[in-house]
Design an enzyme around this catalytic site. Sequence first.
Site, PDB file in Angstrom:
ATOM      1  N   HIS A   1      -6.773 -91.609  22.753  1.00 30.56           N
ATOM      2  CA  HIS A   1      -7.755 -92.415  23.488  1.00 30.56           C
ATOM      3  C   HIS A   1      -8.575 -93.384  22.624  1.00 30.56           C
ATOM      4  CE1 HIS A   1     -11.202 -90.145  21.940  1.00 30.56           C
ATOM      5  NE2 HIS A   1     -10.328 -89.150  21.882  1.00 30.56           N
ATOM      6  N   ASP A   2      -8.991 -94.477  23.232  1.00 26.52           N
ATOM      7  CA  ASP A   2      -9.959 -95.435  22.662  1.00 26.52           C
ATOM      8  C   ASP A   2      -9.525 -96.045  21.329  1.00 26.52           C
ATOM      9  OD1 ASP A   2     -12.105 -95.177  24.689  1.00 26.52           O
ATOM     10  OD2 ASP A   2     -12.139 -93.096  24.005  1.00 26.52           O
TER      11      ASP A   2
END
Length: 218
Positions: A138-139
């Site tokens: 993620h991210d």
Amino acid sequence: MNNIVIFGAGGHAKAVVDAVEREGRYRIFGLLDSHKASGSDIYGYRVLGNEQYIAEHREEIKGCIIAIGDNWTRALIAARIALRYPDLPFVTAVHPGAWIARGAKLGQGTVVMAGAVVNSDTLIGEHCILYPKASIDHDSRIGDYVTLAPGATTGGNVTVGDYSVLSLGVSVIHSVSIGEHTVIGAGATVLSDIGGYAVAYGTPAVIARSRAAGERYL
Ligand SMILES: CC(C)(COP(=O)(O)OP(=O)(O)OC[C@H]1O[C@@H](n2cnc3c(N)ncnc32)[C@H](O)[C@@H]1OP(=O)(O)O)[C@@H](O)C(=O)NCCC(=O)NCCS
């Protein structure tokens, strides 16, 4: 269904053909490759000629994708095509066996192969290649013309600069930043930031030498 052409007719192009076919968003009009004889084929798709072919069939061809594994060569060809055919879009190819999570985005020309995962809110740049089972958590922020080789895995909040390579089976822990034009060698474990223009490998990964833009790594 819109026709696209695939630039490159080597081994990597086979995998791109497979992803495009299985995704089913585009019809493959044919392949373009100045190093292959016109009339040869991959899985029944003919090599039509070189990029001049687009000028002669511009009405029928609605998009293109570059199937060349080397990051720098892919960039040079993308720049040449964009200059010559500025209104011809580069399309993405995502194998249906890949997973693109909510909020994740792919830049134009990027190819994502079977088993790859792009997790929540991760941004992938243009003309990247995510090989089978590459996984970005993620991210994360992945630049343009980046390759993640088969089995390369990152934790969340990772940054990878333009033109860099995470080779076969590389692991990158969360929140690490890797600079541009850097090659992380096969099997490395990256535990801290690695700057740009470097070749690094080992566990933990350390910089072995510097690297120039465009230097071959395959
Ligand atoms: C890192 C890499 C690019 C080579 O870099 P290089 O600077 O040209 O390294 P060399 O081949 O000259 O090897 C130098 C030394 O490093 C070692 N070495 C090279 N790659 C290594 C790696 N990934 N891990 C550990 N040691 C490595 C070599 O064994 C050699 O050791 P020696 O001096 O004791 O003989 C290459 O080994 C590699 O890992 N390529 C990625 C392959 C890949 O993933 N392909 C799929 C892409 S889609």
